[in-house]
Design an enzyme around this catalytic site. Structure first.
Site, mmCIF file in Angstrom:
data_model
loop_
_atom_site.group_PDB
_atom_site.id
_atom_site.type_symbol
_atom_site.label_atom_id
_atom_site.label_comp_id
_atom_site.label_asym_id
_atom_site.label_seq_id
_atom_site.Cartn_x
_atom_site.Cartn_y
_atom_site.Cartn_z
ATOM 1 N N GLY A 1 0.824 -1.195 0.000
ATOM 2 C CA GLY A 1 0.000 0.000 0.000
ATOM 3 C C GLY A 1 0.862 1.250 0.000
ATOM 4 O O GLY A 1 2.049 1.217 0.345
ATOM 5 N N CYS A 2 0.264 2.371 -0.382
ATOM 6 C CA CYS A 2 1.028 3.616 -0.508
ATOM 7 C C CYS A 2 1.469 4.150 0.859
ATOM 8 O O CYS A 2 2.633 4.510 1.045
ATOM 9 C CB CYS A 2 0.222 4.652 -1.270
ATOM 10 S SG CYS A 2 -1.449 4.934 -0.616
#
EC number: 1.2.1.38
Length: 353
Positions: A155-156
């Site tokens: 995930g970012c």
């Protein structure tokens, strides 16, 4: 491989923000041919109609998702699908010999029960497939990534946070239970779907926390932190929405085990830890990262500080959420798997200001 010896690549879920980053970068990658774009609601549309700024470069139509079609054309498949959908497609593609890079959360968590708790998923039957997935954060798992055919792209928020945290835990510099991650993201992190909180009238001139104590990147963060520390780690993670389009700034706080450590010591440790990581920039003492520096690049900028008064280390991490935090990192993993230069086909410099 294509007839020209280049690697053939397809994208399922090409019309979202992650998908369009992939399309743009893969079109300029010297070793791949983009041969398939798949989607559901966008099927039948010319990609140039969806994104007119790419019409002169991408002469492809989005096709319905068909496993046999994809496998017959593509050696590599990127899945840019909502959570809960990739796990239905990935096993079939793997059976047909494709290399799969999943940008969703479906294969990030190694414990299926944890996944179900945080994502509310129905029962899944792909336990064996899950066990073969490798978490695609090259700066930490570079040695594992080339030996799999299924990459779980991080995930970012997790990417920006873990790059800030990793040296602290790996070198045993901090008390793990004191870890706090305070992060801010631009609105593109919410995707291209219409959502009230992402409207200009709602988000502009405002700053707000969301997902407090329950953001889905929390178990992902804790899983990797526990792996790095060699024991279970729990941390506090609070994300915020900030009125800009792209970028993440994560600020990490933790108590140092050795009160004698100073900023220069921490910077030396980070510089050595990331000396073979071309996408991480450890900044000089007293320089703190800005999201604008990382915008449109695959870079992560790290700034470091030590507060002798509170005996805490503060690490600031800036990335582009759509590139290093998503599509660019996936291509970085592809480069490693194929034995290509890690920086191949990825943007290195932003336009400033």
């Amino acid at each position: 491989m294509g007839d020209n010896g280049r690697t053939t690549v397809g994208i399922v879920g090409a019309s979202g923000y992650g998908g369009v980053q992939l399309v743009r970068m893969l079109c300029e990658h010297p070793n791949v041919d983009l041969v398939y774009l798949g989607g559901d609601s966008s099927a039948g549309k010319s990609y140039g109609d969806i994104y007119p700024h790419l019409a002169h470069r991408v002469n492809l139509t989005v096709e319905p998702v068909n496993i046999d079609t994809i496998a017959s054309r593509c050696e590599v498949v990127f899945l840019g699908l909502p959570n809960g959908l990739a796990c239905k497609i990935a096993p079939q593609l793997l059976e047909r010999g494709c290399l799969v890079l999943d940008l969703s959360a479906d294969y990030r968590l190694t414990d299926m029960e944890v996944y179900k708790t945080w994502y509310g998923s129905e029962d899944r039957a792909d336990y064996e497939v899950l066990s073969k997935a490798v978490y695609g954060l090259p700066e930490i798992y570079r040695d594992r990534i080339p030996h799999t055919n299924l990459i779980a792209c991080p995930g970012c928020y997790t990417t920006s946070s873990l790059l800030a945290i990793a040296p602290l835990l790996k070198q045993g510099l901090i008390e793990p239970d004191t870890l706090i991650v305070d992060a801010k993201s631009g609105t593109s992190g919410g995707g291209r779907q219409g959502k009230i909180n992402l409207l200009l009238a709602e988000a502009d001139s405002s700053l707000a926390a969301y997902g407090v104590t329950r953001h889905r990147h929390t178990p992902e963060l804790e899983q990797v932190c526990s792996d790095l520390a060699g024991h279970e780690v729990k941390l506090q993670f609070t994300p915020h929405l900030i009125p800009m389009v792209r970028g993440i700034l994560a600020t990490v706080y933790a108590t140092l085990r050795d009160p004698g450590l100073v900023r220069e010591d921490i910077r030396t440790i980070y510089s050595v830890f990331y000396q073979n990581s071309p996408w991480v920039r450890v900044l000089p003492n007293g320089t703190y990262p800005q999201t604008k520096w990382a915008c449109d690049t695959n870079l992560c900028y790290l700034g470091l500080e030590v507060d002798a008064r509170t005996n805490r280390v503060i690490v600031m991490s800036a990335i582009d959420n759509l590139i290093k935090g998503q599509a660019g990192q996936a291509i970085q993993c592809l480069n490693l798997i194929k034995g290509w230069q890690e920086t191949l086909g990825l943007p290195k410099l932003t336009f400033y200001p």
